[in-house]
Design an enzyme around this catalytic site. Structure first.
Site, PDB file in Angstrom:
ATOM      1  CG  ASP A 178      -1.918  -1.119   1.225  1.00  0.00           C
ATOM      2  OD1 ASP A 178      -2.170  -1.674   0.152  1.00  0.00           O
ATOM      3  OD2 ASP A 178      -2.439  -1.447   2.308  1.00  0.00           O
ATOM      4  NE  ARG A 179       0.531   8.342  -2.011  1.00  0.00           N
ATOM      5  CZ  ARG A 179      -0.088   9.502  -2.145  1.00  0.00           C
ATOM      6  NH1 ARG A 179      -1.405   9.568  -2.026  1.00  0.00           N
ATOM      7  NH2 ARG A 179       0.604  10.602  -2.399  1.00  0.00           N
TER       8      ARG A 179
END
Length: 240
Positions: free
Chosen positions: A101-102
């Site tokens: 995920d970012r």
């Protein structure tokens, strides 16, 4: 191999960009300036661009200590991608193996070896992935058993057995967890299922490949021959 193809493979841009480079007169082969893109080069020839040796390998493997704020993609019009963290001499056809995920940090493998990537990500292979996380909420010993038995995170099937180790239990807990699949936001959803929230997540390992803690966040390095061999052996990539 044609010189322009060699330079493209070495990461100097598209064929048209390489032709511009050649016309600028900064490319040499064995010390001799070359401007013709069709020039043939042989194994052992020394190719330089602007005084720097141009080398490439057909397959590359890079370990990235991914920082938060970057997405695990090859391109995006609005967001920074992990490929922007690779050095200029890295191949242009690399891609991240799986996604973080970012806002997730830690180990990310980038390669152009599609076969190994497939083997590492295949649900049938059950490659272990270990994460460190800080959790808002108290993680209790009974949660260890719940993770081992599998959790309902809203999918058709429960998660596969996961190994949860509690490092610190309290209003903010610290844990390490090893999962054997890669569902969307899986670690975060598993803790949501027990009434907790992941506030920080970092991947420590993927199969035999462990994050080199000497790598600063945002830095990368090529995998060693031993790391590559271990990944291929454990997935059976060399056997088929």
């Amino acid at each position: 191999m044609r010189l322009d193809k060699y330079l493209c493979e070495a990461g100097y841009g598209t064929r048209s960009e390489v032709k511009k480079l050649l016309r600028s007169g900064v490319v040499t082969v064995n010390g001799k300036k070359i401007t013709k893109p069709e020039t043939k080069i042989q194994e052992g020839d020394r190719v330089c661009a602007a005084g720097k040796e141009a080398t490439f390998s057909k397959v590359e493997y890079w370990m990235l200590h991914k920082p938060a704020g970057y997405i695990s993609a090859t391109e995006d019009k609005k967001l920074d991608t992990v490929l922007e963290l690779l050095p200029e001499n890295a191949r242009s056809d690399l891609f991240p193996v799986g996604r973080l995920d970012r806002d997730t940090e830690g180990l990310l493998l980038l390669t152009n070896d599609g076969k190994l990537a497939h083997y590492l990500l295949s649900p049938k292979r059950h490659v272990d992935k270990t994460y460190y996380a800080r959790i808002a909420g108290q993680v209790e010993p009974e949660h260890v058993q719940a993770f081992f038995e599998g959790l309902d995170i809203g999918d058709e099937k429960k998660t596969l057995p996961a190994d949860l180790h509690i490092l610190q239990s309290g209003p903010e807990s610290e844990i390490e967890v090893t999962i054997r699949e890669g569902r969307y936001h899986q670690v975060k959803r598993m803790f949501e299922a027990i009434g907790c929230e992941v506030t920080y997540l970092k991947r420590l390992s993927m199969g035999s490949l462990k994050l080199d803690e000497s790598l600063k966040c945002g830095a990368c390095r090529p995998l060693t021959e031993t790391e590559i061999r271990n990944l291929k052996e454990e997935t059976g990539c060399w056997m088929e």
